[in-house]
Design an enzyme around this catalytic site. Structure first.
Site, PDB file in Angstrom:
ATOM      1  N   HIS A  20      13.572 106.084  36.271  1.00  0.00           N
ATOM      2  CA  HIS A  20      12.860 106.369  37.778  1.00  0.00           C
ATOM      3  C   HIS A  20      11.145 106.960  37.418  1.00  0.00           C
ATOM      4  O   HIS A  20      10.562 106.421  37.464  1.00  0.00           O
ATOM      5  CB  HIS A  20      12.744 107.615  38.694  1.00  0.00           C
ATOM      6  CG  HIS A  20      14.069 107.634  39.137  1.00  0.00           C
ATOM      7  ND1 HIS A  20      15.276 107.590  39.746  1.00  0.00           N
ATOM      8  CD2 HIS A  20      13.970 107.394  41.057  1.00  0.00           C
ATOM      9  CE1 HIS A  20      15.694 107.034  41.049  1.00  0.00           C
ATOM     10  NE2 HIS A  20      14.951 107.419  41.795  1.00  0.00           N
TER      11      HIS A  20
ATOM     12  N   LYS B 201      26.451 113.897  42.667  1.00  0.00           N
ATOM     13  CA  LYS B 201      25.322 114.119  42.548  1.00  0.00           C
ATOM     14  C   LYS B 201      25.223 115.458  42.498  1.00  0.00           C
ATOM     15  O   LYS B 201      24.754 116.518  41.799  1.00  0.00           O
ATOM     16  CB  LYS B 201      24.006 114.046  43.476  1.00  0.00           C
ATOM     17  CG  LYS B 201      22.874 114.291  43.306  1.00  0.00           C
ATOM     18  CD  LYS B 201      21.230 113.954  44.188  1.00  0.00           C
ATOM     19  CE  LYS B 201      20.344 114.515  43.719  1.00  0.00           C
ATOM     20  NZ  LYS B 201      19.560 114.299  44.617  1.00  0.00           N
TER      21      LYS B 201
END
Ligand SMILES: NC(=O)c1ccc[n+]([C@@H]2O[C@H](COP(=O)([O-])OP(=O)(O)OC[C@H]3O[C@@H](n4cnc5c(N)ncnc54)[C@H](O)[C@@H]3O)[C@@H](O)[C@H]2O)c1
Ligand SMILES: [Zn+2]
Length: 339
Positions: free
Chosen positions: A235, A214
Site C-alpha cells: 500500500h 484481519k
C-alpha cells in the site's frame, strides 16, 4: 451458518458466516432498524429490502463525503431514529465506512452492523472498526475507530458483483496470504477465481480465513502501533500511484506488492517473488506499471503514514511472513525498479 464472536478492546463483534440475509430479522427488528445501502445493491435486491426502513445513496467513492453523511443523518432524523435505533450498512466498503462513521456519531453513537456485499468489504473494509469519509482528494481524512456489533455474510449477494470488483477484492486476499498465511497462499496457487465463484463452500472457507486473519491482527493492535502495519503491505507505493494513474485500488496494491517484493530481495533475502507474481497474474491483477518514480516518492512523503524522513515499509521475509523496515526516501529511491 457459523457464528463467531471476536472481542476487541472496548467492544465485541459477532460474525455470522455463510448466513442468509433474512437472518437479519433475528438480530434486529425491522421497527428499530435503518438500513443504509447504495443504488446498485438496492436495485439488485429490492425484494430483500421490503419492509425495512432503507436509505439509498448514490454509488461510488466520490459520494463518500461529509455532504452525503449530513444528507443521511437528515433522513435518519425524519425517520425518527433515536439512541436505540440500529444502523445497518449493506454494501461495499464505501457504504460500510460511512455506516460505521454515522453509527459512531449519530446522537453520539448508536449500535451498528454490516452486511458486506463486495469481496473487498467482506475481507477488509468491514473489519477492524476504522470508518470515515474523504475530504476532497484526501482519502479517509475524518472518522473514528469503532467496532460493528455484527457482520453478516450472505454469499448469494455476490451474484451481482461485477467481475472487476471480484478481481479488485482478491488483491487484499493475496496480500493477507503473503504476509501471514502460507497455507492460504498455497490454496490460491491451487485454485483460480472461477473456482471460488462457483463453489460457495470453498469461497466460505477463504472468506472466513481472511476475515478472521484481519480480525486477529486488529485484535492484537487495534490502534495501529505495530502488527497492524503489516496490513499495509503493497500500500505504500500503491497509494502513491493509485490517484495519479487512476488505478483501481486492487491494481495499485498488487503493483505495490511486487515492488515491495523486489525491495525485500535486497533487504531480507526474500526469494519467492516469482511465486507471488504468478498468483497475482492468475487472479487477473497487474504486476507491473511504468510509473514516475520521482512523483511517487513525493506522494509517499505526503502520506499520513510517514514518520519524519522515513517510511515504515512492509517487506516479506518469506511467503506468509512479513516485517516492517523503516526506509529513508533515498533508500527507497535506490531500491525502486530503474527505468
Ligand atoms: N475501513 C477499512 O478498514 C477499509 C479497508 C479497505 C477499504 N476501505 C474502503 O472501502 C472502499 C472500497 O470498497 P469497495 O471496493 O467495496 O467499493 P464500493 O463500496 O464502492 O463498491 C464497489 C462497486 O461495486 C458495487 N457493488 C458492491 N457490492 C455489489 C453487489 N453485491 N452487487 C452489485 N454491485 C455491487 C457498488 O455499488 C460499487 O459500485 C473505499 O472507500 C476504501 O477506503 C476501508
Ligand atoms: Zn487496500
Amino acid at each position: 451458518m457459523t457464528k463467531k464472536k471476536i472481542d476487541f478492546t472496548n467492544a465485541s463483534t459477532t460474525f455470522y458466516f455463510d448466513a442468509a440475509f433474512e437472518y437479519l430479522e433475528k438480530i434486529t427488528s425491522k421497527e428499530s432498524t435503518i438500513i443504509l445501502t447504495d443504488e446498485n445493491i438496492f436495485a439488485k435486491n429490492k425484494k430483500r429490502f421490503k419492509g425495512w426502513k432503507t436509505i439509498v445513496i448514490q454509488a461510488g467513492e466520490q459520494h463518500k463525503n461529509q455532504a452525503t453523511v449530513d444528507n443521511v443523518i437528515g433522513q435518519m432524523i425524519s425517520l425518527g431514529a433515536d439512541r436505540k435505533t440500529w444502523l445497518i450498512g449493506i454494501g461495499g466498503g464505501v457504504i460500510t465506512d460511512m455506516a460505521g462513521y454515522i453509527g459512531g456519531v449519530y446522537m453520539r453513537g448508536i449500535s451498528f452492523g454490516f452486511v458486506p456485499t463486495s469481496i473487498l468489504a467482506m475481507v477488509d473494509a468491514c473489519i477492524g472498526g476504522k470508518n470515515g469519509v474523504d475530504v476532497g482528494v484526501y482519502k479517509n481524512m475524518v472518522g473514528l475507530i469503532r467496532q460493528p456489533s455484527f457482520l453478516l455474510y450472505d454469499y448469494s449477494l455476490l451474484k451481482s458483483l461485477p467481475k472487476q470488483e471480484w478481481v479488485n477484492g482478491f488483491a487484499e486476499i493475496i496480500k493477507h496470504a503473503v504476509i501471514k498465511d502460507a497455507p492460504m497462499f498455497k490454496l490460491l496457487e491451487q485454485y483460480k477465481l472461477s473456482d471460488f465463484q462457483k463453489d460457495t463452500a470453498l469461497l466460505n472457507k477463504l472468506i472466513q480465513r481472511n476475515a478472521l486473519l484481519k480480525s486477529k491482527v486488529v485484535q492484537a493492535d487495534e490502534f495501529e502501533s505495530g502488527e497492524r502495519k503489516l496490513l499495509n503491505y503493497g500500500h505504500t507505493l500503491g497509494h502513491a500511484i493509485e490517484n495519479d494513474y487512476q488505478l483501481p485500488h486492487g491494481y495499485a496494491v498488487t503493483i505495490g506488492m511486487v515492488v515491495a517484493a523486489h525491495i525485500s530481495e535486497q533487504y531480507t533475502g526474500f526469494s519467492a517473488t516469482e511465486r507471488l507474481v504468478n498468483v497475482i497474474k492468475k487472479y487477473g491483477l497487474p504486476t507491473f506499471l511504468q510509473f514516475d518514480a520521482e512523483k511517487a516518492l513525493q506522494n509517499m512523503m505526503a502520506d499520513k503514514k510517514r514518520f519524519k524522513n522515513e517510511v515504515h515499509y512492509v517487506l516479506l521475509e518469506k511467503i506468509g511472513k512479513a516485517t516492517v523496515k523503516p526506509l529513508t526516501i533515498e533508500e527507497i529511491k535506490k531500491a525502486l525498479p530503474q527505468p
